[in-house]
Design an enzyme around this catalytic site. Sequence first.
Site, PDB file in Angstrom:
ATOM      1  N   LYS A 155       0.860  -1.195   0.000  1.00 12.40           N
ATOM      2  CA  LYS A 155       0.000   0.000   0.000  1.00 12.40           C
ATOM      3  C   LYS A 155       0.894   1.242   0.000  1.00 12.40           C
ATOM      4  O   LYS A 155       1.919   1.258   0.709  1.00 12.40           O
ATOM      5  CB  LYS A 155      -0.868  -0.055   1.257  1.00 12.40           C
ATOM      6  CG  LYS A 155      -1.961   0.987   1.397  1.00 12.40           C
ATOM      7  CD  LYS A 155      -2.799   0.678   2.636  1.00 12.40           C
ATOM      8  CE  LYS A 155      -3.984   1.608   2.797  1.00 12.40           C
ATOM      9  NZ  LYS A 155      -4.844   1.227   3.954  1.00 12.40           N
ATOM     10  N   SER A 195      -9.516   0.715   2.881  1.00 11.26           N
ATOM     11  CA  SER A 195      -8.697   1.584   2.066  1.00 11.26           C
ATOM     12  C   SER A 195      -7.538   0.876   1.375  1.00 11.26           C
ATOM     13  O   SER A 195      -6.901   1.464   0.497  1.00 11.26           O
ATOM     14  CB  SER A 195      -8.137   2.738   2.913  1.00 11.26           C
ATOM     15  OG  SER A 195      -7.310   2.237   3.949  1.00 11.26           O
ATOM     16  N   SER A 198      -9.765  -1.656   7.050  1.00 13.76           N
ATOM     17  CA  SER A 198      -9.167  -1.378   5.741  1.00 13.76           C
ATOM     18  C   SER A 198      -8.320  -2.501   5.147  1.00 13.76           C
ATOM     19  O   SER A 198      -7.925  -2.416   3.985  1.00 13.76           O
ATOM     20  CB  SER A 198      -8.330  -0.097   5.802  1.00 13.76           C
ATOM     21  OG  SER A 198      -9.166   1.027   5.808  1.00 13.76           O
TER      22      SER A 198
END
Lengths: 62, 466
Positions: free
Chosen positions: B77, B153, B177
Amino acid sequence: MSAPDPRDVARYVDEVAPLLDLLVPPECREGVVRNLVGLLAAGDLLRDFPLGGEETAPVFEP
Amino acid sequence: MRARDALGVVADVRARRVTARETVLTALARIRARDPGLNCFSTVLEEAAVRDAAAVDAALDAGRDPGPLAGAPFAVKNLFDVRGQVTLAGSRINAGNAAASRDATVVARLRGAGAVLLGALNMDEYAFGFTTENSHYGPTRNPHDSSRVAGGSSGGSAAAVAGGLVPFTLGSDTNGSIRVPASLCGIYGLKPTYGRLSRAGAALFGISFDHVGPLAASVRDLAAAYDVMQGPDPADPVCADRGIEPCLPMLDDGTESLRIAVAEGHFASRGEPEVFAAVESVAKALGAVRRVTIEENERARAAATIITASEGASLHMDDLRARPLDFDRMTRDRFLAGALLPAALYVRAQRFRSWYRAQVREIFREVDVLLVPTTPFPAPRIGQDTITVGGVEVPARPMLGLYTQPLSFVGLPVISVPVAGPGQLPVGVQLVAAPWCEAALFRVAALLERDGVVAARIVPRPPSER
């Protein structure tokens, strides 16, 4: 508790944001008020709950 | 599945059936071919990846051990620091920052174990979202239906695995997330106990709940990556001073000694029938008949929302003052609202958190693993604002955290497992344990995977890529 009145919240945003040196852009104002209404309603949900002496001090090691 | 998971690659590389360099070149070609349709990667580190892979091969040539993840491709990420790269955290604001001078601790540990970093992955701006509909960099698309969200996310992290681009990735989880995108993309995701894995070098969001963890296509890959990342880290004040507790060696230990129960009440309502059917299929496979109730989950969500909004806004206060319109339109109004919250509400929310934690601790005196749905419905469409569940129209995006938020609120370890069902779109089930009991979760997940109750859904490769 009833949900906070969006007009009251809008006044709060207009008054408090400048004190924090925050300028809420006009295109954001409606969304900020809507979100703050939701957060304050969440706060009401917590205010209605009877808490005892729950300790929340962060642990600080000098 | 085994042929394409990370440990399968490691075995091939170690046995010299393939070189790490060949493996990485193939993965890079796959990213070039497929990522334009998915939008997982914000940065692809072609040169560095080929160099690192060649170093793994050179170590093997010289008779040295490159580590337990030798040659395994992975990606992270884009809120994790990667030396020499700017850490975007999904924002345009951060694009002007200096490049990171060192890797985040968990990235460094994976690379030190021989894994090869291929790039950085798309996310909701500053991790404030459940859908990865990033206005700056575009939405990440669900590999099982490109008109739908990947979840967030850590959406790029989940879609990159489900799309077959890399076998495992790293994400972060504050309110769901890692688990939400793992559910919507049909893969495994681990949110460890709060404080288990170092967050040093990861851009923070809600400091009371921020966790980092792996997403993977197999349980053994999830365990292998997790094991390598464990251990204390003085650079993260939250990271616990605990020794490494390896889970990979425990995958075949079975579940006979574990007390497993299904959570009811909040966790058995307001979702689509298929998500509850998924929980029941897992419960049946495990012989779990006991039901337990956790109280006051709506208040837990309310408190988590207040704490997240306050802490997130305070982290970005300078930019909210100086350049509010440079934030993603999907986050800026929520950040500004959080900046205006009275402190007393924040403290009240933290006090409620202590109450809720005490309740959960009592439940885990009687139970080892709880079964809970991960998301109340499969992936919504990109741009979808509302969804009708049980005849009631609700906001789609915040509802994705309905079942994840109360659990991260008190830092419990959770693995979201992908249920192997006939449904067109995947859904996940959360395996939840007491703090520091990740090993129990891995034993359950491994048994479910072995028996075919859960299985990652990876988009098949075309014959030309096999």
